[in-house]
Design an enzyme around this catalytic site. Structure first.
Site, mmCIF file in Angstrom:
data_model
loop_
_atom_site.group_PDB
_atom_site.id
_atom_site.type_symbol
_atom_site.label_atom_id
_atom_site.label_comp_id
_atom_site.label_asym_id
_atom_site.label_seq_id
_atom_site.Cartn_x
_atom_site.Cartn_y
_atom_site.Cartn_z
ATOM 1 N N SER A 167 0.838 -1.193 0.000
ATOM 2 C CA SER A 167 0.000 0.000 0.000
ATOM 3 C C SER A 167 0.874 1.244 0.000
ATOM 4 C CB SER A 167 -0.903 -0.006 1.237
ATOM 5 O OG SER A 167 -1.497 1.255 1.432
ATOM 6 N N ARG A 206 -21.476 -2.762 -47.032
ATOM 7 C CA ARG A 206 -20.452 -2.156 -46.175
ATOM 8 C C ARG A 206 -21.178 -1.139 -45.319
ATOM 9 N NH1 ARG A 206 -15.420 -3.682 -44.969
ATOM 10 N NH2 ARG A 206 -14.591 -3.566 -47.102
#
Length: 364
Positions: A167, A206
Site C-alpha cells: 500500500s 459495407r
C-alpha cells in the site's frame, strides 16, 4: 483492415493460450495437492456445508480450460472481396472470369489465415466470435479472481496472493494486485463484447458505423484478455493456501454446517420425528448460547441410546462431510487441455511474428 485485424489476433491468441495453459497446469497441481483439504462452502455469503479446496481449484481449472478451448477453436479468416464483396476488380485485372475464389484461397494461405467461404464485409461472425471468446476468457478468469479476493480478506485469510503489492500509505498491507487486475478486466469485457455483437446487424454490403465501432472494443478485448491471462498465471503460481485457517472457519459455527447431514441421518432412527425435534432444539441452543452442536445433541433425551457418543461425534465433525468432493476432483483432473495453440490458420506462420510484444501488461 479486416485482414490486419485477424493477423493481430492470430499473433495474440497463442500468447494468451500459453498463459491459460500455464494457469491450468498450476491449478491442477493445487487441486491434486488439496484434494481432501476441507473448507467451508459459502452460499449467498453465508457458511453452507463443507467442501474441499481441491474441488474449488478444480472448478477454476475447468473454467480456464473452457476459455482455452474457445480461443483455440476460433477460425480467423482473411478478408478479400473488393468494393462490395464480389471480387469483380480482381477478376478484371487478372483477365480470368471466375478466378476470384481461387485468389481468395491463395491470399489466405499466403498470410497463414483461414480461407473464408465468402467475403465477410457485413457477415461479422469472425469478429463476434473472437470478441465473445475473449470476453468469456476474462469472465472465466474473473471467477478465480473473485474467489481469491474474498478468501484473502484479512478476516478470512484462507488464501494469500504471493508477492502482493504494498500500500502507498499503509506499510502493513499486501494488496492482491493480480486478482484485482483480473477482476477489473472481467468487469469491462462484457460491455465491449456487446458492441461487437451489436455490429452484427450491419446494413448493405459495407456499413456506416457498425464496422468502425468494432475496432476500439476488439483491440481493448485483446489487451484485457492478454493481461488477465498473464496475471492469472502469476496469481496461480504464487497462491498460498492456508489449510489451518480453512479448518478454523469450518468449525466456526460449532458444527452447524453439518445439520443437513444430521437431518438425513436422524430420519433413519426409530423415532425420526423426535430426533428431528431434538435437532431443532439443539440448533436453537447453539445459536442462543454458543454451545457446540455435539454437546447440545448429547443433552437431548430422544438421542440418548439412539446414537453412540462416537457416532454422534463423527456426524458432527465438519471435516468428515465433504461428500463426493474428492471423487469429483479426481474426475475433473482427468480432463486434458486441447491444443496449446489456436486452431485458426492453415499454416504455422501466425506464430512467427511475436517479437516485441509487451506481455507484462497484456498489450500486444
Amino acid at each position: 483492415m479486416d485482414t490486419a485485424t485477424m493477423l493481430v489476433a492470430a499473433r495474440c491468441l497463442p500468447l494468451i493460450l500459453a498463459d491459460l495453459h500455464r494457469t491450468a497446469a498450476t491449478l491442477r497441481d493445487l487441486a491434486a495437492e488439496h484434494r481432501d483439504t476441507p473448507m467451508v462452502a459459502r452460499t449467498l455469503t453465508q457458511h453452507a456445508v463443507p467442501t474441499t479446496f481441491g474441488l474449488k481449484a478444480a472448478g477454476w481449472r475447468g473454467l480456464v480450460l473452457d476459455a482455452a478451448d474457445r480461443l483455440a477453436a476460433l477460425r480467423l479468416p482473411a478478408q478479400l472481396g473488393g468494393a462490395a464483396g464480389t471480387l469483380a476488380a480482381f477478376e478484371t485485372r487478372a483477365g480470368k472470369p471466375g478466378s476470384g475464389p481461387g485468389l481468395t484461397g491463395e491470399f489466405a494461405r499466403t498470410l497463414g489465415l483461414a480461407e473464408p467461404a465468402l467475403p465477410w464485409h457485413t457477415l461479422r461472425t469472425p469478429v463476434a466470435d473472437l470478441g465473445t471468446a475473449l470476453a468469456f476468457t476474462t469472465g472465466a478468469l474473473g471467477k478465480l479472481a473473485a474467489d481469491v479476493l474474498v478468501l484473502s480478506r484479512t478476516e478470512i485469510g484462507e488464501l494469500a496472493e504471493g508477492g502482493g503489492g504494498p500500500s502507498s500509505a499503509m506499510p502493513h498491507k499486501r494488496n492482491p494486485v493480480r486478482a484485482t487486475l483480473i477482476a477489473g478486466a472481467a468487469r469491462q469485457a462484457p460491455a465491449l463484447a456487446a458492441v461487437l455483437l451489436g455490429s452484427l446487424a450491419a446494413e448493405d454490403e459495407r456499413p456506416a458505423g457498425a464496422w468502425h465501432a468494432e475496432w476500439g472494443p476488439l483491440r481493448e478485448l485483446l489487451r484485457l484478455a492478454g493481461g488477465a491471462a498473464r496475471a492469472a498465471a502469476e496469481l496461480a503460481d504464487g497462491l498460498a493456501v492456508l489449510p489451518d485457517q480453512m479448518l478454523h472457519h469450518l468449525r466456526l459455527t460449532g458444527g452447524l454446517v453439518v445439520t443437513e447431514r444430521l437431518a438425513a441421518e436422524f430420519g433413519a432412527l426409530p423415532d425420526p420425528s423426535a430426533a428431528r425435534a431434538s435437532l431443532t432444539r439443539a440448533i436453537r441452543r447453539c445459536a442462543e448460547d454458543g454451545t457446540g452442536l455435539y454437546e447440545a445433541l448429547r443433552a437431548e433425551p430422544a438421542l440418548v441410546g439412539a446414537l453412540s457418543d462416537e457416532r454422534l461425534r463423527e456426524l458432527t465433525d465438519p471435516s468428515g462431510y465433504t461428500g463426493s468432493a474428492g471423487a469429483l476432483t479426481d474426475r475433473a483432473l482427468t480432463r486434458e487441455p486441447n491444443s496449446t495453440t489456436a486452431n485458426n490458420t492453415t499454416t504455422s506462420s501466425t506464430t512467427s511474428s511475436t517479437t516485441g510484444t509487451t506481455r507484462g501488461t497484456g498489450r500486444p
